[in-house]
Design a protein around this motif. Sequence first.
Motif, short mmCIF file in Angstrom:
data_model
loop_
_atom_site.label_atom_id
_atom_site.label_comp_id
_atom_site.label_asym_id
_atom_site.label_seq_id
_atom_site.Cartn_x
_atom_site.Cartn_y
_atom_site.Cartn_z
N ALA A 85 0.79 -1.23 0.00
CA ALA A 85 0.00 0.00 0.00
C ALA A 85 0.83 1.29 0.00
O ALA A 85 0.46 2.29 0.60
N ALA A 86 1.95 1.26 -0.69
CA ALA A 86 2.77 2.45 -0.91
C ALA A 86 2.68 3.52 0.17
O ALA A 86 2.18 4.60 -0.03
N GLN A 87 3.18 3.20 1.35
CA GLN A 87 3.18 4.15 2.46
C GLN A 87 1.79 4.70 2.78
O GLN A 87 1.54 5.89 2.72
N SER A 88 0.87 3.83 3.14
CA SER A 88 -0.47 4.23 3.55
C SER A 88 -1.22 4.98 2.46
O SER A 88 -2.04 5.83 2.74
N SER A 89 -0.93 4.69 1.21
CA SER A 89 -1.58 5.40 0.13
C SER A 89 -2.85 4.69 -0.34
O SER A 89 -3.93 5.27 -0.36
N GLU A 90 -2.72 3.44 -0.68
CA GLU A 90 -3.86 2.69 -1.16
C GLU A 90 -4.70 2.15 -0.01
O GLU A 90 -4.19 1.88 1.07
N LEU A 91 -5.97 2.02 -0.24
CA LEU A 91 -6.87 1.55 0.80
C LEU A 91 -7.22 0.08 0.61
O LEU A 91 -7.30 -0.42 -0.50
N GLU A 92 -7.45 -0.54 1.73
CA GLU A 92 -7.78 -1.95 1.73
C GLU A 92 -9.28 -2.15 1.51
O GLU A 92 -10.07 -1.22 1.66
N ALA A 93 -9.65 -3.36 1.15
CA ALA A 93 -11.02 -3.65 0.74
C ALA A 93 -12.09 -3.21 1.75
O ALA A 93 -13.09 -2.59 1.38
N THR A 94 -11.88 -3.52 3.01
CA THR A 94 -12.87 -3.17 4.02
C THR A 94 -13.04 -1.66 4.14
O THR A 94 -14.15 -1.15 4.23
N ASP A 95 -11.92 -0.94 4.11
CA ASP A 95 -11.99 0.52 4.17
C ASP A 95 -12.74 1.07 2.96
O ASP A 95 -13.54 1.99 3.09
N ARG A 96 -12.49 0.49 1.82
CA ARG A 96 -13.20 0.95 0.62
C ARG A 96 -14.69 0.67 0.74
O ARG A 96 -15.52 1.48 0.34
N ALA A 97 -15.02 -0.48 1.33
CA ALA A 97 -16.44 -0.81 1.53
C ALA A 97 -17.10 0.21 2.45
O ALA A 97 -18.23 0.65 2.21
N ILE A 98 -16.38 0.60 3.50
CA ILE A 98 -16.92 1.60 4.43
C ILE A 98 -17.15 2.92 3.70
O ILE A 98 -18.22 3.53 3.81
N LEU A 99 -16.16 3.36 2.94
CA LEU A 99 -16.31 4.62 2.20
C LEU A 99 -17.47 4.54 1.21
O LEU A 99 -18.23 5.50 1.04
N ARG A 100 -17.61 3.39 0.58
CA ARG A 100 -18.70 3.20 -0.39
C ARG A 100 -20.05 3.41 0.29
O ARG A 100 -20.91 4.12 -0.22
N GLU A 101 -20.20 2.84 1.47
CA GLU A 101 -21.46 2.99 2.21
C GLU A 101 -21.68 4.43 2.65
O GLU A 101 -22.80 4.94 2.59
N LEU A 102 -20.61 5.07 3.11
CA LEU A 102 -20.75 6.45 3.60
C LEU A 102 -20.96 7.44 2.46
O LEU A 102 -21.55 8.50 2.66
N LEU A 103 -20.51 7.08 1.27
CA LEU A 103 -20.81 7.92 0.11
C LEU A 103 -22.29 7.80 -0.24
O LEU A 103 -22.95 8.77 -0.58
N ARG A 104 -22.81 6.58 -0.10
CA ARG A 104 -24.21 6.33 -0.40
C ARG A 104 -25.11 6.98 0.65
O ARG A 104 -26.11 7.62 0.33
N ASP A 105 -24.77 6.80 1.91
CA ASP A 105 -25.55 7.39 3.00
C ASP A 105 -24.63 7.90 4.10
O ASP A 105 -24.18 7.14 4.94
N GLY A 106 -24.39 9.19 4.08
CA GLY A 106 -23.46 9.82 5.00
C GLY A 106 -23.89 9.78 6.45
O GLY A 106 -23.10 10.02 7.35
N ARG A 107 -25.17 9.49 6.70
CA ARG A 107 -25.66 9.43 8.08
C ARG A 107 -25.85 8.00 8.56
O ARG A 107 -26.41 7.76 9.65
N CYS A 108 -25.43 7.06 7.76
CA CYS A 108 -25.52 5.64 8.13
C CYS A 108 -24.94 5.41 9.53
O CYS A 108 -23.87 5.90 9.86
N SER A 109 -25.66 4.66 10.36
CA SER A 109 -25.17 4.40 11.71
C SER A 109 -24.01 3.40 11.68
O SER A 109 -23.90 2.61 10.75
N PHE A 110 -23.19 3.45 12.69
CA PHE A 110 -22.06 2.52 12.76
C PHE A 110 -22.56 1.09 12.85
O PHE A 110 -21.92 0.16 12.37
N THR A 111 -23.71 0.94 13.48
CA THR A 111 -24.32 -0.39 13.58
C THR A 111 -24.62 -0.96 12.20
O THR A 111 -24.22 -2.08 11.87
N ASP A 112 -25.32 -0.17 11.37
CA ASP A 112 -25.61 -0.60 9.99
C ASP A 112 -24.33 -0.83 9.21
O ASP A 112 -24.17 -1.83 8.52
#
Lengths: 157, 157
Positions: B6-33
């Motif tokens: 990940a070139a010095q913390s540059s690229e993101l891992e799959a789970t982090d990308r999944a989290i960002l994907r959800e937060l892009l879709r719904d920025g108020r999504c609860s941590f539980t969801d």
Amino acid sequence: MTDRNAAQSSELEATDRAILRELLRDGRCSFTDLGERVGLSVSAVHQRVRRLEQRGALRGYTARVDGEQIGLPLTAFISLTPIDPAAPDDYPQRLEHLSEIESCFSVAGDESYILQVRVASPLALEDLLRQIRESAKVSTRTTVVLSTPFENRAPEL
Amino acid sequence: MTDRNAAQSSELEATDRAILRELLRDGRCSFTDLGERVGLSVSAVHQRVRRLEQRGALRGYTARVDGEQIGLPLTAFISLTPIDPAAPDDYPQRLEHLSEIESCFSVAGDESYILQVRVASPLALEDLLRQIRESAKVSTRTTVVLSTPFENRAPEL
DNA sequence: TCTGAAAGTCACGAAGG
DNA sequence: CCTTCGTGACTTTCAGA
């Protein structure tokens, strides 16, 4: 009536604008904080936010993400000119499937559309341009973004 | 190592990308969801989101608001060309105070900057153009947006 | 359209592997 | 980097004005 009766639910009242201002600043702001900031009880804010959502004034919420860190460091504007001026104007539908296209604006002026795109590299941009030309039968003019001093600032309400 | 370290913390891992994907879709999504959707415990998601915020990958959250309903129905792009090519390039700072300017891009090509603006009326646009020319000593070229088939779509992560 | 109260959910830090 | 767990905070609904 309120101000000038708000032209059939068109204009927003001061408190609603205050709520939107706060939610633009922090989309995850709690209803509790929101209530304190606009001087209303938690339930009142809650009702107003739901109403704003139903009216469509509040379209949703989203995270603001860093383009570089998600591997899409290259932004560009692409202007579209139809090759066949008599062809039906269904360009947006033809381009919708290309996820690299962030925004599509129909504009007045020399060109018909302006696209805002975000890609991983110059090579990816080249490929995207090829797909755009093929999908929409248009000629393109591309302006590459070098840096972004500021972006998506909240409007003054 | 992970993928390619990940070139010095540059690229993101799959789970982090999944989290960002959800937060892009719904920025108020609860941590539980969020936890359920990415297959992680609430606390784990919580930690990851905090980490993404600290890294700057997650810059914040914002409401998506309807331009028409808040009384700013007119969008335009304004290209800037310096009048004096030898003048210092401090245009963004000179324009920052104009809240009608949503975004400011430094670009390669004929012009130096592209501004994306949002105003209440053609008259307001005329006034804004005057202010831009005065503030930044530039000549301008304006492209009015007629309609917006789509805007600010989330990138594919 | 507001308020206040009640009930259910959630955030968030601590402790531990 | 993950889990579980506990407490305090928050959301959401409802009755009443």
